[in-house]
Design an enzyme around this catalytic site. Structure first.
Site, PDB file in Angstrom:
ATOM      1  N   LYS A 125       0.445   7.961   6.779  1.00  0.00           N
ATOM      2  CA  LYS A 125      -0.488   7.175   5.953  1.00  0.00           C
ATOM      3  C   LYS A 125      -1.886   7.785   6.039  1.00  0.00           C
ATOM      4  CE  LYS A 125       2.185   2.929   6.422  1.00  0.00           C
ATOM      5  NZ  LYS A 125       2.414   1.684   7.166  1.00  0.00           N
TER       6      LYS A 125
ATOM      7  N   GLN B 253      -0.506  -1.759  11.724  1.00  0.00           N
ATOM      8  CA  GLN B 253       0.910  -1.389  11.695  1.00  0.00           C
ATOM      9  C   GLN B 253       1.737  -2.422  12.465  1.00  0.00           C
ATOM     10  OE1 GLN B 253       2.201   1.383   9.998  1.00  0.00           O
ATOM     11  NE2 GLN B 253       4.193   0.529  10.518  1.00  0.00           N
TER      12      GLN B 253
ATOM     13  N   ASP C 243      -2.332  -4.415   2.645  1.00  0.00           N
ATOM     14  CA  ASP C 243      -0.884  -4.639   2.790  1.00  0.00           C
ATOM     15  C   ASP C 243      -0.434  -5.872   2.002  1.00  0.00           C
ATOM     16  OD1 ASP C 243       0.593  -2.760   4.163  1.00  0.00           O
ATOM     17  OD2 ASP C 243      -0.065  -3.468   6.134  1.00  0.00           O
TER      18      ASP C 243
END
Ligand code: NAP
Length: 307
Positions: free
Chosen positions: A53, A97, A120
Site C-alpha cells: 500500500k 491495518q 477504508d
C-alpha cells in the site's frame, strides 16, 4: 469461452490515472495527498499488505507515512497517534491495518479516525452513508473494487441474482449493500446457511469472501455466471507457499462466464481503490471537485468484455 477478469491490469491502469490526477493536484493546487498507514505487530501478511500500500501510494505521487507499533502497544497510545494524524494537515487518509491485538478494541480504533480521513470506509458514519445509498460516504476498498470489475464486465446488473458468500463488515455486508443498490436480487450466505451449493448454483453473480481454500468447485457455479473471488488463502504446494482463492479456479473456469483469478484479481483492485479513496478524501478536505469519471478514463480505450 470464460473471460478471465484481469484485476491486475485494470488496477495498474487505474493507478496510472490516479497518478495523473495527483500530478494535476500537485501542480495546480500545490497539494500532495498524504496517506498514513499504521501497522501494529509483525504479522507477515499484514506487513506485506502495508508495504504494498505504501509503495503504491508513493508511486502514484502521494506522501506516505508509515507507523509500525509493537504488538503490545497500549490502546491509548494508538488512539493518541490517530488523534494526532486526524489533526495533521499533511495527512488526508488514515488506514489502520487489521486485525489488531486483543488489548486494542477494533471498534474504538475505527471510531477514533476522523470520518473524512477514513479511507477504508469502516467508520460507522461512512458505513451508514454507504448503506443508505446516499451517494456520499466512503465505500470500503475491496467491495468498491469488486463493483468496478462487475460494472465494467456486466454493465447493467438490474434484476440479476447475486450471492455474497461471507458477511464481514469489511467485505460481505458492504458488498451485498452495493449489489442491492445496483438493483440485484441479493442473498448473503454465511457459515449457518443451509444448502450452500444450491444457493451458489442460483447466482448470476457470485462473490466469495470466506477465506476457505478452493471451497467452491465448478459444480457449485451456474453456467455463465460471473464469479468474483475475494478470498486469499495461503497454501503450501510443491514446497512453496502459494495464494489461492475460495474458488477452485480450474474447475470454475469451465463453467463460469467470467472469473477473477487469485492472485491478480480483486487484491490489486483493493489497493488501487485505497489510493482512489485517499485522492477523494483529499479533494473533499480542500473542497475541490473530484474527477468522478476517473475509472472510465482509466479504462476508456479498453474493449468491454461481452458477458
Ligand atoms: P471474515 O471476517 O473471516 O469473514 C468470513 C465470512 O465467511 C464470515 O461471514 C463467515 O460466516 C463466512 N464463512 C466461514 N466459513 C464458511 C463456510 N464454511 N460456509 C459459508 N460461509 C462461511 O473474513 P473477511 O475479512 O471478510 O475476508 C474473507 C476473505 O477475503 C479472506 O480470505 C480474506 O483474506 C480475503 N480478503 C481479501 C481482500 C482482497 O483485497 N482480495 C480483502 C479483504 C479480505 P460467519 O459470519 O457465520 O462466521
Amino acid at each position: 469461452m470464460t473471460n478471465i477478469i484481469d484485476g491486475k491490469a485494470r488496477a495498474a491502469r487505474l493507478r496510472a490515472e490516479i497518478g495523473r490526477q495527483i500530478g494535476i493536484l500537485r501542480q495546480r493546487d500545490l497539494i500532495t495527498p498524504g496517506l498514513a498507514v499504521i501497522l501494529v505487530g509483525e504479522e507477515p501478511a499484514s506487513q506485506i499488505y502495508v508495504r504494498n500500500k505504501a509503495n503504491q501510494a508513493r508511486e502514484a505521487g502521494m506522501s506516505s507515512f508509515e507507523y509500525r507499533l509493537a504488538n503490545s502497544v497500549p490502546q491509548d497510545k494508538l488512539l493518541g497517534l490517530i488523534e494526532r494524524l486526524n489533526g495533521d494537515p499533511e495527512v488526508h487518509g488514515i488506514l489502520v491495518q487489521l486485525p489488531l491485538p486483543p488489548q486494542v478494541s477494533e471498534a474504538r480504533v475505527i471510531q477514533a479516525i476522523d470520518p473524512v480521513k477514513d479511507i477504508d470506509g469502516f467508520h460507522p458514519i461512512n458505513v451508514g452513508l454507504v448503506a443508505t445509498g446516499s451517494g456520499e460516504g466512503v465505500v470500503p476498498c475491496t467491495p468498491l473494487g469488486c463493483m468496478m470489475l462487475l460494472t465494467h464486465h456486466l454493465g447493467e446488473m438490474r434484476g440479476k441474482r447475486a450471492l455474497v458468500l461471507g458477511r464481514s463488515n469489511i467485505v460481505g455486508k458492504p458488498m451485498a449493500s452495493l449489489l442491492l443498490q445496483a438493483d440485484c436480487t441479493v442473498t448473503t450466505a454465511h457459515s449457518a446457511t443451509h444448502s450452500l451449493a444450491d444457493e451458489c448454483r442460483r447466482a448470476d453473480i457470485l462473490v466469495s469472501a470466506v477465506g476457505r481454500e478452493s471451497m467452491i468447485g465448478g459444480d457449485w457455479i451456474k453456467p455463465g455466471a460471473t464469479v468474483i473471488d475475494v478470498g486469499i488463502n495461503r497454501v503450501e504446494r510443491d514446497g512453496k507457499v502459494r495464494l489461492v482463492g475460495d474458488v477452485d479456479f480450474d474447475s470454475a473456469r469451465e463453467v463460469a462466464g467470467a472469473i477473477t483469478p487469485v492472485p491478480g484479481g480483486v487484491g490489486p483492485m483493493t489497493i488501487a481503490c485505497l489510493l482512489l479513496n485517499t485522492l477523494a478524501a483529499t479533494c473533499r478536505q480542500y473542497r475541490l471537485p473530484f474527477p468522478d469519471d476517473i475509472v472510465s478514463r482509466a479504462w476508456e480505450d479498453e474493449v468491454v468484455e461481452a458477458p
